[in-house]
Design a protein around this motif. Structure first.
Motif, PDB file in Angstrom:
ATOM      1  N   GLY A   8       0.842  -1.201   0.000  1.00 21.48           N
ATOM      2  CA  GLY A   8       0.000   0.000   0.000  1.00 21.48           C
ATOM      3  C   GLY A   8       0.870   1.241   0.000  1.00 21.48           C
ATOM      4  O   GLY A   8       1.748   1.385   0.851  1.00 21.48           O
ATOM      5  N   ASN A   9       0.635   2.118  -0.956  1.00 26.86           N
ATOM      6  CA  ASN A   9       1.339   3.405  -1.012  1.00 26.86           C
ATOM      7  C   ASN A   9       0.331   4.488  -0.626  1.00 26.86           C
ATOM      8  O   ASN A   9      -0.526   4.844  -1.429  1.00 26.86           O
ATOM      9  N   TRP A  10       0.464   4.980   0.583  1.00 25.00           N
ATOM     10  CA  TRP A  10      -0.549   5.913   1.103  1.00 25.00           C
ATOM     11  C   TRP A  10      -0.326   7.348   0.651  1.00 25.00           C
ATOM     12  O   TRP A  10      -1.138   8.222   0.967  1.00 25.00           O
ATOM     13  N   LYS A  11       0.800   7.616   0.026  1.00 22.87           N
ATOM     14  CA  LYS A  11       1.095   8.979  -0.455  1.00 22.87           C
ATOM     15  C   LYS A  11       0.893   9.982   0.697  1.00 22.87           C
ATOM     16  O   LYS A  11       1.165   9.649   1.851  1.00 22.87           O
ATOM     17  N   MET A  12       0.338  11.188   0.398  1.00 29.00           N
ATOM     18  CA  MET A  12       0.198  12.188   1.472  1.00 29.00           C
ATOM     19  C   MET A  12      -1.217  12.126   2.037  1.00 29.00           C
ATOM     20  O   MET A  12      -1.953  13.115   2.022  1.00 29.00           O
ATOM     21  N   GLY A  95      11.630   6.429  -7.216  1.00 23.05           N
ATOM     22  CA  GLY A  95      11.281   6.628  -8.626  1.00 23.05           C
ATOM     23  C   GLY A  95       9.796   6.623  -8.931  1.00 23.05           C
ATOM     24  O   GLY A  95       9.399   6.428 -10.089  1.00 23.05           O
ATOM     25  N   HIS A  96       8.958   6.861  -7.914  1.00 25.17           N
ATOM     26  CA  HIS A  96       7.520   6.919  -8.209  1.00 25.17           C
ATOM     27  C   HIS A  96       7.265   8.007  -9.259  1.00 25.17           C
ATOM     28  O   HIS A  96       7.921   9.051  -9.264  1.00 25.17           O
ATOM     29  N   SER A  97       6.285   7.778 -10.123  1.00 26.11           N
ATOM     30  CA  SER A  97       6.058   8.735 -11.224  1.00 26.11           C
ATOM     31  C   SER A  97       5.686  10.123 -10.714  1.00 26.11           C
ATOM     32  O   SER A  97       5.933  11.123 -11.388  1.00 26.11           O
ATOM     33  N   TYR A 167       5.954  -1.983 -11.937  1.00 29.15           N
ATOM     34  CA  TYR A 167       5.591  -1.376 -13.217  1.00 29.15           C
ATOM     35  C   TYR A 167       4.297  -0.605 -13.014  1.00 29.15           C
ATOM     36  O   TYR A 167       3.256  -1.191 -12.689  1.00 29.15           O
ATOM     37  N   GLU A 168       4.372   0.716 -13.171  1.00 29.58           N
ATOM     38  CA  GLU A 168       3.198   1.557 -12.960  1.00 29.58           C
ATOM     39  C   GLU A 168       2.997   2.483 -14.160  1.00 29.58           C
ATOM     40  O   GLU A 168       3.629   3.551 -14.237  1.00 29.58           O
ATOM     41  N   PRO A 169       2.144   2.083 -15.104  1.00 25.48           N
ATOM     42  CA  PRO A 169       1.881   2.991 -16.225  1.00 25.48           C
ATOM     43  C   PRO A 169       1.250   4.279 -15.686  1.00 25.48           C
ATOM     44  O   PRO A 169       0.281   4.215 -14.931  1.00 25.48           O
ATOM     45  N   TRP A 171      -0.535   6.544 -16.892  1.00 20.51           N
ATOM     46  CA  TRP A 171      -1.929   6.788 -17.281  1.00 20.51           C
ATOM     47  C   TRP A 171      -2.922   5.978 -16.449  1.00 20.51           C
ATOM     48  O   TRP A 171      -4.130   6.224 -16.511  1.00 20.51           O
ATOM     49  N   ALA A 172      -2.431   5.025 -15.682  1.00 19.38           N
ATOM     50  CA  ALA A 172      -3.333   4.191 -14.877  1.00 19.38           C
ATOM     51  C   ALA A 172      -3.327   4.602 -13.402  1.00 19.38           C
ATOM     52  O   ALA A 172      -4.143   4.111 -12.629  1.00 19.38           O
ATOM     53  N   ILE A 173      -2.429   5.510 -13.029  1.00 22.22           N
ATOM     54  CA  ILE A 173      -2.305   5.852 -11.602  1.00 22.22           C
ATOM     55  C   ILE A 173      -3.364   6.863 -11.185  1.00 22.22           C
ATOM     56  O   ILE A 173      -3.434   7.966 -11.736  1.00 22.22           O
ATOM     57  N   GLY A 174      -4.199   6.438 -10.256  1.00 24.54           N
ATOM     58  CA  GLY A 174      -5.216   7.337  -9.707  1.00 24.54           C
ATOM     59  C   GLY A 174      -6.306   7.711 -10.691  1.00 24.54           C
ATOM     60  O   GLY A 174      -7.099   8.613 -10.441  1.00 24.54           O
ATOM     61  N   THR A 175      -6.368   7.036 -11.833  1.00 26.01           N
ATOM     62  CA  THR A 175      -7.339   7.409 -12.868  1.00 26.01           C
ATOM     63  C   THR A 175      -8.545   6.478 -12.891  1.00 26.01           C
ATOM     64  O   THR A 175      -9.516   6.750 -13.588  1.00 26.01           O
ATOM     65  N   GLY A 212       1.244  -1.579 -10.675  1.00 24.03           N
ATOM     66  CA  GLY A 212       0.557  -0.502  -9.960  1.00 24.03           C
ATOM     67  C   GLY A 212      -0.193   0.391 -10.920  1.00 24.03           C
ATOM     68  O   GLY A 212       0.261   0.639 -12.049  1.00 24.03           O
ATOM     69  N   GLY A 213      -1.335   0.880 -10.484  1.00 25.61           N
ATOM     70  CA  GLY A 213      -2.158   1.753 -11.329  1.00 25.61           C
ATOM     71  C   GLY A 213      -3.602   1.292 -11.260  1.00 25.61           C
ATOM     72  O   GLY A 213      -4.005   0.371 -11.971  1.00 25.61           O
ATOM     73  N   SER A 214      -4.360   1.897 -10.318  1.00 29.00           N
ATOM     74  CA  SER A 214      -5.790   1.585 -10.151  1.00 29.00           C
ATOM     75  C   SER A 214      -6.058   0.113  -9.834  1.00 29.00           C
ATOM     76  O   SER A 214      -7.062  -0.448 -10.267  1.00 29.00           O
ATOM     77  N   VAL A 215      -5.148  -0.513  -9.076  1.00 33.81           N
ATOM     78  CA  VAL A 215      -5.424  -1.875  -8.586  1.00 33.81           C
ATOM     79  C   VAL A 215      -6.484  -1.773  -7.496  1.00 33.81           C
ATOM     80  O   VAL A 215      -6.454  -0.857  -6.671  1.00 33.81           O
ATOM     81  N   GLY A 232       0.841  -6.147  -6.194  1.00 31.89           N
ATOM     82  CA  GLY A 232       0.494  -4.794  -6.597  1.00 31.89           C
ATOM     83  C   GLY A 232       1.099  -3.740  -5.691  1.00 31.89           C
ATOM     84  O   GLY A 232       1.342  -3.981  -4.503  1.00 31.89           O
ATOM     85  N   LEU A 233       1.373  -2.570  -6.290  1.00 36.00           N
ATOM     86  CA  LEU A 233       1.669  -1.366  -5.513  1.00 36.00           C
ATOM     87  C   LEU A 233       0.412  -0.512  -5.648  1.00 36.00           C
ATOM     88  O   LEU A 233       0.057  -0.078  -6.748  1.00 36.00           O
ATOM     89  N   ILE A 234      -0.264  -0.334  -4.528  1.00 29.10           N
ATOM     90  CA  ILE A 234      -1.649   0.131  -4.579  1.00 29.10           C
ATOM     91  C   ILE A 234      -1.813   1.429  -3.803  1.00 29.10           C
ATOM     92  O   ILE A 234      -1.462   1.503  -2.619  1.00 29.10           O
ATOM     93  N   GLY A 235      -2.352   2.431  -4.479  1.00 26.96           N
ATOM     94  CA  GLY A 235      -2.580   3.718  -3.837  1.00 26.96           C
ATOM     95  C   GLY A 235      -3.972   3.773  -3.231  1.00 26.96           C
ATOM     96  O   GLY A 235      -4.221   3.279  -2.125  1.00 26.96           O
ATOM     97  N   GLY A 236      -4.917   4.358  -3.965  1.00 26.12           N
ATOM     98  CA  GLY A 236      -6.272   4.635  -3.471  1.00 26.12           C
ATOM     99  C   GLY A 236      -6.930   3.474  -2.744  1.00 26.12           C
ATOM    100  O   GLY A 236      -7.464   3.641  -1.647  1.00 26.12           O
ATOM    101  N   ALA A 237      -6.875   2.285  -3.341  1.00 26.34           N
ATOM    102  CA  ALA A 237      -7.605   1.142  -2.766  1.00 26.34           C
ATOM    103  C   ALA A 237      -6.909   0.549  -1.534  1.00 26.34           C
ATOM    104  O   ALA A 237      -7.445  -0.374  -0.920  1.00 26.34           O
TER     105      ALA A 237
HETATM  106  P1  PGA Z   1      -3.426   4.061  -7.474  1.00 27.21           P
HETATM  107  O1  PGA Z   1      -1.894   4.490  -7.168  1.00 27.21           O
HETATM  108  O2  PGA Z   1      -3.590   2.646  -7.013  1.00 27.21           O
HETATM  109  O3  PGA Z   1      -4.252   5.033  -6.675  1.00 27.21           O
HETATM  110  O4  PGA Z   1      -3.623   4.186  -8.945  1.00 27.21           O
HETATM  111  C1  PGA Z   1      -0.839   3.588  -7.391  1.00 27.21           C
HETATM  112  C2  PGA Z   1       0.478   4.248  -7.095  1.00 27.21           C
HETATM  113  O5  PGA Z   1       0.636   5.446  -7.355  1.00 27.21           O
HETATM  114  O6  PGA Z   1       1.418   3.604  -6.581  1.00 27.21           O
END
Ligand code: PGA
Length: 255
Positions: A8-12, A95-97, A167-169, A171-175, A212-215, A232-237
């Motif tokens: 889980g990547n909780w970001k800020m 190296g997060h995008s 691998y985090e495209p 265009w798929a991150i947080g979208t 990673g990317g909207s998992v 997965g490397l997972i943000g929002g979820a």
């Molecule tokens: P997301 O973020 O799951 O919210 O798309 C993934 C990430 O940025 O690592």
């Protein structure tokens, strides 16, 4: 056998109270649970690292930092040194995008950070991935190979357990728009082939490559069923403990 990693990547996000509540939920849910080869990792914002390590001590959850300076100390206002004094901290995302886009981090800077993490005896989670423009331009493979070459040039690895690649495209991150299992698999295969060519088949076969990317719980099984996707490397979820625990269960039950 490679680890399946649910990171889980909780970001800020989250405050102290929310961090504590999440830790309580997770520690309770994991009590007596057999995780098999599934490795849970959580990366809170920097101020919460110490508290998470304390709250999760003795549990199976590993804690990761989201970034680090490559410098050990000095005149770098606002930067922080990788907190190797935080007992139990084993992982660090590099190296997060969002770091590449908002903080202009180049592959060279990311390589220095990755080496700093390894010098601390910790494991980097290296993020790579193409933008939508690059995908539409048909240069995804080229971008991925350039990122791998730039971030790992001359980096000595002796086993696949010293590094995790995500691998985090972009265009798929947080979208809400995730790559399909097939789209992700194609890039994961390319990454594993590069690792085989640069290091060895043994190393490539034992290194976990995350997508990673909207998992989310709804698409995790499809992604895990691909031969080269190891979690997965997972943000929002990952912000909601129920959703995170649901993804852990999917990984544990995955055959
Ligand atoms: P997301 O973020 O799951 O919210 O798309 C993934 C990430 O940025 O690592």
């Amino acid at each position: 056998m490679r680890d399946i990693i649910i990171a889980g990547n909780w970001k800020m996000n989250k405050d102290m109270e929310a961090v504590r509540a999440f830790c309580k939920d997770v520690a309770g849910a994991f009590k007596g649970k057999v995780l098999g080869r599934v490795l849970p990792i959580l990366a809170p914002a920097y101020p919460f690292l110490a508290i998470m390590l304390r709250e999760l001590e003795g549990s199976l959850v590993k804690v990761a930092a989201q970034d680090t300076s490559s410098h050990a100390d000095g005149a770098f206002t606002g930067e922080f040194r990788l907190p190797c004094w935080l007992h139990g901290l084993q992982y660090c995302i590099v190296g997060h995008s969002e770091r590449r886009a908002y903080h202009h981090e180049s592959n060279e800077i990311i390589r220095e950070k990755l080496l700093a993490v390894m010098d601390n005896g910790m494991k980097p989670i290296l993020c790579i991935g193409e933008t939508l423009e690059q995908r539409d331009g048909g240069i995804t493979d080229q971008v991925i190979l350039e990122q791998l070459d730039g971030c790992l040039r001359g980096v000595q690895l002796y086993s696949g357990k010293e590094l995790i690649i995500a691998y985090e495209p972009v265009w798929a991150i947080g979208t809400g728009r995730n790559a399909t299992g097939d789209q992700a698999q194609e890039v994961h295969r390319l990454i594993r082939k590069w690792l085989t060519d640069q290091y060895s088949k043994d190393l490539a076969d034992s290194l976990s490559i995350l997508y990673g990317g909207s998992v989310k719980p709804q698409n995790l099984e499809e992604l895990l069923s691909q031969p080269d996707i190891d979690g997965g490397l997972i943000g929002g979820a990952s912000l909601d403990s129920k959703s995170y625990l649901a993804m852990m269960d999917i990984a544990i039950n995955h055959k």
